[in-house]
Write an enzyme that holds these catalytic residues in place. Structure first.
Site, PDB file in Angstrom:
ATOM      1  N   ASP A   1      -1.356  -5.464  -3.061  1.00 50.24           N
ATOM      2  CA  ASP A   1      -2.274  -5.285  -4.186  1.00 50.24           C
ATOM      3  C   ASP A   1      -1.706  -5.900  -5.460  1.00 50.24           C
ATOM      4  O   ASP A   1      -0.512  -5.792  -5.727  1.00 50.24           O
ATOM      5  CB  ASP A   1      -2.469  -3.796  -4.475  1.00 50.24           C
ATOM      6  CG  ASP A   1      -3.097  -3.029  -3.351  1.00 50.24           C
ATOM      7  OD1 ASP A   1      -4.210  -2.546  -3.526  1.00 50.24           O
ATOM      8  OD2 ASP A   1      -2.448  -2.901  -2.289  1.00 50.24           O
TER       9      ASP A   1
ATOM     10  N   ASP B   1      -1.091  -6.424   2.405  1.00 49.78           N
ATOM     11  CA  ASP B   1      -1.368  -5.279   1.533  1.00 49.78           C
ATOM     12  C   ASP B   1      -0.587  -5.350   0.224  1.00 49.78           C
ATOM     13  O   ASP B   1      -0.043  -4.358  -0.229  1.00 49.78           O
ATOM     14  CB  ASP B   1      -1.062  -3.960   2.268  1.00 49.78           C
ATOM     15  CG  ASP B   1      -1.572  -2.744   1.507  1.00 49.78           C
ATOM     16  OD1 ASP B   1      -2.475  -2.913   0.674  1.00 49.78           O
ATOM     17  OD2 ASP B   1      -1.053  -1.634   1.745  1.00 49.78           O
TER      18      ASP B   1
ATOM     19  N   THR C   1      -7.590   7.712  -9.496  1.00 47.56           N
ATOM     20  CA  THR C   1      -6.304   8.320  -9.833  1.00 47.56           C
ATOM     21  C   THR C   1      -5.729   7.814 -11.157  1.00 47.56           C
ATOM     22  O   THR C   1      -4.778   8.399 -11.662  1.00 47.56           O
ATOM     23  CB  THR C   1      -5.266   8.019  -8.731  1.00 47.56           C
ATOM     24  OG1 THR C   1      -5.216   6.604  -8.539  1.00 47.56           O
ATOM     25  CG2 THR C   1      -5.627   8.692  -7.428  1.00 47.56           C
TER      26      THR C   1
ATOM     27  N   GLY D   1      -9.116   1.007  -1.283  1.00 45.15           N
ATOM     28  CA  GLY D   1      -8.963  -0.267  -0.591  1.00 45.15           C
ATOM     29  C   GLY D   1      -8.650  -0.154   0.887  1.00 45.15           C
ATOM     30  O   GLY D   1      -8.751  -1.134   1.628  1.00 45.15           O
TER      31      GLY D   1
ATOM     32  N   ARG E   1       3.359  -7.516  -6.775  1.00 45.53           N
ATOM     33  CA  ARG E   1       3.806  -6.861  -5.537  1.00 45.53           C
ATOM     34  C   ARG E   1       4.245  -7.884  -4.484  1.00 45.53           C
ATOM     35  O   ARG E   1       5.023  -7.581  -3.586  1.00 45.53           O
ATOM     36  CB  ARG E   1       2.648  -5.996  -5.013  1.00 45.53           C
ATOM     37  CG  ARG E   1       2.985  -5.092  -3.845  1.00 45.53           C
ATOM     38  CD  ARG E   1       1.950  -3.980  -3.756  1.00 45.53           C
ATOM     39  NE  ARG E   1       1.900  -3.358  -2.444  1.00 45.53           N
ATOM     40  CZ  ARG E   1       1.113  -2.323  -2.138  1.00 45.53           C
ATOM     41  NH1 ARG E   1       0.311  -1.800  -3.061  1.00 45.53           N
ATOM     42  NH2 ARG E   1       1.101  -1.803  -0.930  1.00 45.53           N
TER      43      ARG E   1
ATOM     44  N   TRP F   1      -7.279   0.216  -8.856  1.00 48.24           N
ATOM     45  CA  TRP F   1      -6.804   1.598  -8.918  1.00 48.24           C
ATOM     46  C   TRP F   1      -5.731   1.870  -9.961  1.00 48.24           C
ATOM     47  O   TRP F   1      -5.126   2.940  -9.958  1.00 48.24           O
ATOM     48  CB  TRP F   1      -6.372   2.080  -7.544  1.00 48.24           C
ATOM     49  CG  TRP F   1      -5.390   1.223  -6.801  1.00 48.24           C
ATOM     50  CD1 TRP F   1      -5.697   0.171  -5.990  1.00 48.24           C
ATOM     51  CD2 TRP F   1      -3.965   1.363  -6.734  1.00 48.24           C
ATOM     52  NE1 TRP F   1      -4.553  -0.361  -5.440  1.00 48.24           N
ATOM     53  CE2 TRP F   1      -3.472   0.355  -5.883  1.00 48.24           C
ATOM     54  CE3 TRP F   1      -3.053   2.242  -7.316  1.00 48.24           C
ATOM     55  CZ2 TRP F   1      -2.124   0.199  -5.595  1.00 48.24           C
ATOM     56  CZ3 TRP F   1      -1.702   2.086  -7.033  1.00 48.24           C
ATOM     57  CH2 TRP F   1      -1.247   1.084  -6.184  1.00 48.24           C
TER      58      TRP F   1
ATOM     59  N   ASN G   1      -5.834  -5.038  -2.637  1.00 46.79           N
ATOM     60  CA  ASN G   1      -5.867  -5.808  -1.398  1.00 46.79           C
ATOM     61  C   ASN G   1      -7.275  -5.979  -0.846  1.00 46.79           C
ATOM     62  O   ASN G   1      -8.122  -5.115  -1.003  1.00 46.79           O
ATOM     63  CB  ASN G   1      -5.009  -5.118  -0.335  1.00 46.79           C
ATOM     64  CG  ASN G   1      -5.536  -3.752   0.030  1.00 46.79           C
ATOM     65  OD1 ASN G   1      -5.289  -2.782  -0.668  1.00 46.79           O
ATOM     66  ND2 ASN G   1      -6.291  -3.653   1.118  1.00 46.79           N
TER      67      ASN G   1
END
Lengths: 266, 549
Positions: B319, B317, B190, B207, B344, B256, B274
């Site tokens: 990332d 999670d 993406t 992921g 994050r 990503w 992650n």
């Protein structure tokens, strides 16, 4: 009845104003052949893996997708319709289908799981709904805030089909402890404009720059926050608790009346 | 600053770049018609700050500062901003795209994997490319595409079915199309690729599907893969021992988003996501290298020079795929080559980007999971914050203190700007079994309180201290990127459709407008015919703004 809940679940995944463009699902009726307890359990596991990222681990809604436990769906009312949405997704939205890598059985088990969360099974209630209706409009004064079939007030949730969304136990709990579960839609707000105008009422919506209020006389107000001298938010319910003013028998009657407010029954 | 010195050096070394710049400038000055678009050389990419009228890559420049050198729109006139044109994207998903502008031509991507070339002055279309996708695709988090890369007269784009394609910049014709990974196994793409020399560097998503992440380089001319760096080392490498058993095979660590590049150090920096399964760390004991890290990579060979892991053994999670911001600034009394990273996991990090040395780390958003960071930057976890069967409520939320949406750094104010979120999630752990192509997450989470109980804010952070200089609260929350400009303005948006401009020095609001739908992309700025524009996607529409003439 399940139509609205799926709508509630998917509406947030659609872009505002374009909901009408979603193609209608097949109207073909087909019963779910996988509805045992084991199927529901399998469906729950599948949901956790495939759907919970957006819709929350137990379908209660997440940061990307709203709840699927609201009691009604929008994009499907039949099992076959739910099957189609889960299998194929909704075109041009973030709601993607799981059909390619899943057997039909798995998709049906997901349908069974969602149905189990929004059970339509009716239970017997002890109270007298006719007496409950009198209490609703009389001693309880519920209609001053709640609407049923277009009659009543605007300051509480519309109860026209509340029996489809809440069990008798939940309704009793709502009457006894109305502050236990207050959605932000029903918070209240007090705002004082810089010219001294003071407005208090339902907090319809609030953002970075403005807020909107429905006051006690049902007037709609919209303020720019920069124009306000003061604003206060109240996150409790404006509904009174009925544990002291109602006897247990009266509560049972009121619950019986409310539980009977069901699209299926009327 | 050294940064500018580097670009000045390139400008001197590559006079072609300045010549083409001059011809476009003459055009603007004389108002004579001239063709749009001219070849994008490596020299122009390296020297992108010298042509602020263009926006030549996803994050604006190789340092990924999302900073525009244009100052026509500034604190004095921002209140006079008005819409110039809008372009309706066909797809219904919320747009996450940042346009690229080359000499009056704008390239904007559209969900799921389409490109439209527009006249950047009017919004009128030159061409459109629609990418055909398989009927059913496995991907995690929306049919997104965030932008293109450009080199020569070619564009480069990731597609949702995990391909990398090259298009003719003047017609949209497909020049080549290569499969980067198998979409049926849960791989997808993406992010905008990054051009470095004659290579197209790109990452991978997936992921949540038990993939094994990597960073790839492809030949810009023919799409041939030149190297691959796995973000989870194989058993031949000692760091593979940071994964218990065979868990490394399905350990995720995707890449990503888009990386950054320091030409002087010849290092590419890329964030990793992650470890998988996301919330069940019991099946992948150890630090799970190199998940939730930044990798410093030699772009010529794909060799890993150093890494810094923000969240060892992540179980929430979080990332670390944020855009790496590079800045040359003072630190500890001397000029340093810094990397600034609001993560994050709700901590803001300052690293030495030459060595990966941890210099500073402080929370910038609400967090309840760590007492702090030790002297090496490793988090000191608070016991009882792991996901549990009954649910454990922890800040930040699954979405994090921030996420993929870009932060910004202004060399003028020497401040880092980030959209921060003070949220929380109740995290659950579940047993999960890996099946190729299916989700493999090991749990999940719910938001325990009504959304209005949480809020976002644009926060301005000092790279020297990690301290908050100012903040601009946003209600209910935001997932928008941030742009800073030489006009000392900061632009961003809100989830309920507002787009706003702030004074970059103070955070004071200068202007806002309701665009009617969620701002979920990063703003950018460009100039055509002597007029500065700011562009932002909101909902499915790309809007442009300029000061009233």
């Amino acid at each position: 009845m399940l139509r609205k809940a799926l709508h509630a679940g998917i509406i947030g995944l659609l872009i505002n104003g374009l909901i009408g463009s979603v193609p209608a699902l097949s109207g073909q009726e087909k019963d779910n052949p996988y509805t045992t307890g084991q199927d529901i359990q399998s469906g729950e596991q599948l949901f956790g893996r495939n759907c919970s990222r957006c819709h929350g681990l137990e379908a209660g809604g997440g940061e990307r997708g709203p709840t699927l436990r609201a009691g009604e769906f929008q994009h499907a009312s039949t099992d076959a319709g739910l099957f189609a949405v889960i299998s194929d997704g909704i075109p041009n939205t973030e709601m993607v289908g799981v059909g390619r890598n899943r057997s039909e059985q798995s998709v049906w088990q997901l349908v069974a799981y969602l149905r189990s969360l929004n059970s339509e099974v009716r239970v017997e209630v002890a109270g007298n709904p006719s007496i409950g209706e009198e209490l609703y409009g009389g001693k309880g004064d519920c209609s001053s805030c709640h609407m049923i079939d277009a009659e009543g007030g605007r300051h509480g949730p519309d109860l026209s089909t509340i029996g489809d969304r809440r069990s008798p136990d939940e309704l009793l709990s709502d009457l006894l402890t109305p502050n236990a579960r207050v959605q932000q839609r029903w918070w209240t707000m007090r705002a004082v404009h810089r010219d001294g105008t003071e407005v208090q009422g339902l907090r319809m919506n609030e953002g970075t720059y403005s807020l909107r209020i429905l006051d006690a006389e049902d007037n709609l107000w919209s303020f720019l926050k920069r124009d306000l001298r003061q604003s206060e938010r109240t996150e409790t319910s404006s509904m009174p608790a009925y544990g002291e003013s109602f006897t247990s028998g009266e509560l049972e009657d009121l619950v019986a009346y409310l539980y009977g407010l069901s699209r299926g029954i009327r | 600053m050294k940064y500018y010195a580097v670009f000045t050096l390139f400008a001197l070394l590559f006079p072609v770049s300045l010549e083409s710049q001059d011809s476009r400038q003459r055009n603007a000055d004389t108002n004579q018609p001239a063709p749009s678009f001219s070849l994008i050389t490596n020299e122009r990419l390296l020297n992108s700050d010298a042509e602020p009228q263009n926006w030549l890559m996803y994050s604006g420049n190789y340092f990924s500062q999302r900073y525009s050198g244009l100052d026509q729109i500034n604190n004095e006139n921002a209140a006079e901003l008005e819409m110039q044109w809008a372009f309706q994207l066909r797809a219904l998903d919320r747009a996450e795209t940042t346009p690229v502008v080359v000499d009056g031509v704008m390239y904007v991507t559209e969900s799921p994997s389409n490109v439209i070339a527009l006249d950047a002055k009017t919004g009128s279309q030159y061409w459109r490319y629609n990418h055909n996708l398989p009927e059913d695709l496995n991907f995690c988090c929306g049919r997104n595409n965030r932008g293109i890369a450009v080199l020569g007269d070619k564009l480069y784009m990731s597609t949702l079915d995990a391909h990398l394609i090259s298009l003719d910049a003047k017609t949209g014709s497909v020049l080549w199309d290569v499969e980067v990974a198998d979409e049926a196994a849960g791989y997808s793409k993406t992010a905008a690729p990054l051009v470095v020399g004659d290579k197209i560097i790109t990452g991978i998503a997936g992921g949540e599907f038990g993939i094994r992440g990597f960073v790839d380089a492809y030949d810009a001319q023919n799409g041939k893969r030149l190297w691959r760096l796995y973000t989870i080392p194989g058993p031949e490498h000692p760091d593979n021992k940071s994964w218990s058993g065979d868990s490394w095979r399905t350990g995720g660590s995707p890449t990503w988003m888009t990386g950054s590049y320091d030409p002087e150090l010849n290092l590419v920096y890329w964030g990793t996501g992650n470890p998988g399964p996301d919330w069940n760390g019991d099946v992948r004991l150890g630090d799970n290298l190199y998940s939730d890290a930044v990798l410093a990579i030699n772009p010529d060979t794909g060799e890993l020079k150093w890494y810094f892991q923000f969240t060892p053994h992540d179980i929430h999670d979080w990332d670390s795929t944020q855009i790496p911001i590079l800045a040359d600034s003072e630190f500890g009394g001397q000029s340093r080559k810094l990397m600034l990273w609001p993560n994050r996991n709700a901590f803001f990090y300052v690293l030495d980007r030459e060595t990966g040395e941890f210099l500073l780390g402080k929370p910038y958003a609400r967090q309840t999971w760590a007492k702090g960071l030790d002297e090496k930057g490793r988090p000191i976890r608070i016991p009882g914050t792991s996901p549990s069967v009954e649910g454990t409520t922890v800040s930040p939320s699954i979405g994090g203190g921030t996420n993929w949406f870009s932060p910004s750094y202004s060399p003028r104010t020497d401040l880092l700007y980030v959209m921060a979120y003070d949220g929380e999630t109740t995290y659950y752990i579940r047993e999960d079994e890996y099946v190729a192509g299916e989700r493999f997450t090991g749990g999940g989470g719910v938001t325990p309180l009504p959304a209005a109980k949480y809020a976002s804010a644009v926060r301005a952070i000092s790279p020297q201290t990690g301290d908050l200089e100012w903040e601009y609260p946003v209600q209910p929350r935001s997932s928008a990127g941030v742009l800073s400009t030489a006009g000392d303005l900061v632009f961003s948006g809100t989830i309920d459709g507002f787009f706003f401009a702030l004074d970059g020095n103070t955070g004071e609001e200068r202007w806002h407008i309701n665009l009617g739908s969620r701002v979920h992309a990063g703003p950018m700025s460009y100039m055509v015919d002597g007029r500065q524009y700011v562009a932002i996607a909101a909902g499915n529409v790309l809007f442009t703004f300029a000061v009233k003439e």
